[in-house]
Design an enzyme around this catalytic site. Structure first.
Site, PDB file in Angstrom:
ATOM      1  N   SER A 178     -60.369 -25.158 -24.470  1.00 36.93           N
ATOM      2  CA  SER A 178     -60.167 -23.833 -23.891  1.00 36.93           C
ATOM      3  C   SER A 178     -60.762 -22.785 -24.809  1.00 36.93           C
ATOM      4  O   SER A 178     -60.884 -23.002 -26.022  1.00 36.93           O
ATOM      5  CB  SER A 178     -58.663 -23.565 -23.709  1.00 36.93           C
ATOM      6  OG  SER A 178     -58.422 -22.217 -23.392  1.00 36.93           O
ATOM      7  N   TYR A 202     -49.564 -23.333 -26.347  1.00 32.77           N
ATOM      8  CA  TYR A 202     -50.776 -23.764 -25.633  1.00 32.77           C
ATOM      9  C   TYR A 202     -52.008 -23.598 -26.511  1.00 32.77           C
ATOM     10  O   TYR A 202     -52.818 -24.528 -26.659  1.00 32.77           O
ATOM     11  CB  TYR A 202     -50.921 -22.946 -24.348  1.00 32.77           C
ATOM     12  CG  TYR A 202     -52.171 -23.246 -23.554  1.00 32.77           C
ATOM     13  CD1 TYR A 202     -52.228 -24.337 -22.696  1.00 32.77           C
ATOM     14  CD2 TYR A 202     -53.300 -22.431 -23.652  1.00 32.77           C
ATOM     15  CE1 TYR A 202     -53.366 -24.615 -21.957  1.00 32.77           C
ATOM     16  CE2 TYR A 202     -54.453 -22.699 -22.928  1.00 32.77           C
ATOM     17  CZ  TYR A 202     -54.474 -23.786 -22.081  1.00 32.77           C
ATOM     18  OH  TYR A 202     -55.604 -24.067 -21.351  1.00 32.77           O
TER      19      TYR A 202
END
Length: 678
Positions: free
Chosen positions: A555, A568
């Site tokens: 990401s 996350y």
């Protein structure tokens, strides 16, 4: 409007081809003769519709038929130059075609056109080939069928075989068909129903005779230690051996595999005569063109350990290759095509089963089906007499036939990921599903792994049949579940080449709101999960000796610091560094490891749909339905990132165009300056 003769032919072909006891996949051909009006002269002209080159009787459609003028086809007898120039006749068939379109005529066209019958079937039933390959097949033919079926000695398919069968029918008015030595059967009739009835009568009569007269144990007695292993044990052993077996089958070129542990195969491998019979090879041309002239047999008992088999394999492979090269050199002439490869296409492991190989899963599966046909043929022939396939020189003439080579050269260029096998985690929706769909579209076989097995199977069925995609269960946070998923992939496709670590979830919380359980859950699924998948997949990739690709869907958050995202983003940073560490460690094995850094992908995302989207929208103070637009507007290119954009990047990383690239992270974020790699 379709000619009724053609409709009846298609229906008969589909019925015959739908039952494997009648013929093997893509084997045999059928024909019908009738009249149509010649649009040039206005006169009626006799035509023959016959299954063209390639295709399958069970799924035959009108477009798969070649249409020829019977008068011109039979006139070729006047210019036939003899068996030494047989190949020229296939090109001559083009001058007998009627109209435009249709399939290319096959080598068996003469068999149909020269026989004086309105309807002709040529089939490869196991029972019929068993008689055709028995040492005393001619005597058995007379004993079983009387004068209704005539023996035709082996002759390579072609124009002369058509002349032989036509002569036999003319000389035997009571005959309804013939047994083609070493090959199969041909039957005929005045109507479509009569031809089909005669074909089925030959097949059923042969099968009934074999059942009644066969000796009790055609393959000999069971060898101590070669008994079939229990299902769980044999499948575990098959999965453990699969990478090394694929390495054996792929030394010349990469292959996809198929595993079979049917009772037919396992019983054959448990019996005392299996080494002798396997060495004799297959006989029907359709069989050995797909299985090679003989299989590689692991000459160890079922009780042998995995390590013992792995230790024995290199020597067996070396001997197989030497034998195949010697076979080629014994029979090759100056104008023979180059040797196509010396690796086996069928590998038999006593107690475990059979791995078959091909350029794709369907080809590998069909090769295995053909070897099962061959086992059935051997059983029938041995039960009545002795199995006596056509001799090696004849096999070579067909395997390296210039017409067969021309057919191979006409095959379409393979897709970029042909022969590659991918495992994508978290692939039942969103990014993972888009990646699986793109890899499959580019030629790969894909295992769609997901925590929800039903959703995984549904996604797989959307992409293609089981020759293209399978759905499997996978809890990536559990090593046993990961190993089971990889084993299932190996049993489905014979190997593994591409691994995409995509499984994930996200909890959008601030530091103070994030619990220990939240932290552990995020890291178990993505950091630990990616580690477990990569670790167990790497063992397979190393043993296969074919290199491979491991891709992490990380990401932009792995390098970009945003609010309310501690668990996350930290686990994405962990994934990002795993890419660098594994690229450095696995490079010596030809394994590339790379990553993708997407921006937030809202469309189709399971993560966003499960509450993450609502939380992120709340963080940014916008309506949830505007989240995708919001993400787009903060990028340099002002474009929303969708699952297909990520799938495109994965595809490119796995192609030959980037075969020198490893340790790279590719941003797929439409340009987020704060996430630029430094």
């Amino acid at each position: 409007m379709t000619n009724p003769t053609v409709s009846a032919l298609i229906e008969r072909s589909n019925r015959l081809g739908a039952d494997p006891k009648n013929t093997n996949y893509a084997g045999g051909n059928t024909s019908a003769k009738g009249t149509e009006t010649d649009p040039v002269t206005g006169d009626d002209v006799e035509l023959m519709w016959v299954k063209g080159s390639g295709g399958d009787l069970g799924t035959l459609q009108e477009k798969g038929l070649a249409v020829l003028r019977v008068d011109r086809l039979r006139a070729l007898q006047n210019v036939y130059p003899g068996v030494d120039r047989e190949d020229e006749m296939v090109a001559a068939f083009d001058y007998t075609l009627f109209g435009k379109g249709g399939a290319a005529p096959s080598i068996d066209t003469a068999m149909h056109g020269l026989v004086d019958a309105a309807h002709v079937d040529h089939l490869h039933p196991d029972a019929g080939i068993a008689i055709a390959t028995a040492a005393d097949g001619e005597r058995l033919t007379t004993e079983i069928f009387g004068r209704r079926v005539v023996w035709v000695p082996w002759r390579r398919p072609g124009f002369q075989l058509g002349l032989d069968i036509a002569a036999i029918k003319a000389e035997n008015p009571d005959a309804v068909g013939c047994i083609l030595g070493g090959h199969g059967i041909t039957a005929w009739g005045g109507t479509s129903d009569e031809a089909e009835k005669n074909s089925l009568w030959i097949i059923e009569t042969a099968a009934a005779y074999i059942a009644e007269h066969s000796k009790p144990e055609p393959f000999g007695t069971v060898i101590a230690g070669y008994e079939t292993l229990p299902e769980k044990e044999r499948r575990a052993k098959a999965a453990a051996l699969a990478p090394a077996l694929r390495a054996v089958a792929s030394a010349d070129r990469p292959m996809v595999g198929h595993f079979t542990d049917s009772d037919v195969v396992l019983d054959f491998l448990s019996r005392s005569e299996h080494p002798r019979l396997a060495a004799l090879g297959t006989s029907c041309p359709d069989h050995f063109l797909r299985t090679k002239v003989k299989p590689l047999v692991v000459d160890l008992p079922a009780t042998a350990t995995i390590d013992e088999v792995l230790e024995r394999l290199p020597e067996l492979h070396e001997q197989y290759r030497a034998d195949y090269v010697a076979y080629y050199e014994r029979h090759a002439t100056d104008d023979s095509p180059a040797m196509r490869g010396a690796d086996p296409l069928i590998i038999l492991v006593p107690g475990v089963g059979m791995f078959s190989y091909g350029k794709d899963k369907q080809t590998a599966r069909v090769a295995g089906e053909f070897y099962v046909n061959a086992i059935n043929v051997m059983r029938g022939a041995e039960g009545l007499s002795h199995y006596a396939p056509i001799d090696e020189a004849e096999k070579f003439r067909i395997e390296y036939w210039t017409l067969e080579e021309a057919k191979l050269q006409r095959m379409p260029k393979p897709k970029p990921l042909a022969t590659r096998i991918a495992l994508v985690t978290g692939a039942a929706s969103g990014i993972g599903k888009a990646i699986a769909r793109r890899l499959a579209a580019e030629g790969a076989c894909v295992a769609i792994a997901d925590l929800d097995i039903e959703k995984a199977r549904a996604a797989a069925s959307e992409i293609g049949n089981a020759d293209v995609a399978v759905g499997i269960a996978a809890d990536v946070s559990n090593e046993q579940a990961v190993k089971a998923a990889i084993d299932e992939t190996l049993l489905a496709f014979g190997g593994l080449d591409i691994v995409v670590n995509n499984a994930g979830l996200s909890l959008s919380k601030s530091l103070l709101e994030t619990t220990e359980r939240d932290w552990d859950l995020q890291h178990d699924v993505m950091a630990k999960g990616s580690f477990l998948v990569s670790k167990n997949a790497a063992r397979v990739l190393i043993d296969q000796k074919l290199g491979g690709d491991i891709v992490y869907i990380s990401s932009k958050n792995s390098v970009f610091a945003g609010p309310n995202n501690i668990a996350y983003s930290a686990t994405k940073a962990d994934q990002a560094h795993q890419v660098r560490l594994l690229a450095a460690e696995l490079g010596e094995h030809g394994i590339k490891v790379n990553g993708i850094n997407p921006d937030g992908v809202v469309r189709g995302s399971g993560i966003f749909a499960s509450g993450w989207g609502a939380n992120r929208a709340k963080t940014y103070g916008i309506p949830e339905e505007d989240l995708g637009k919001f993400y787009a507007q903060r990028t340099i290119l002002k474009r929303e990132v969708v699952p297909e954009n990520v799938a495109n990047a994965v595809f490119v990383l796995c192609t030959a165009d980037l075969d020198h690239t490893t340790g790279l992270h590719i941003p797929v974020d439409a340009g987020v300056a704060a996430a630029f790699l430094r």
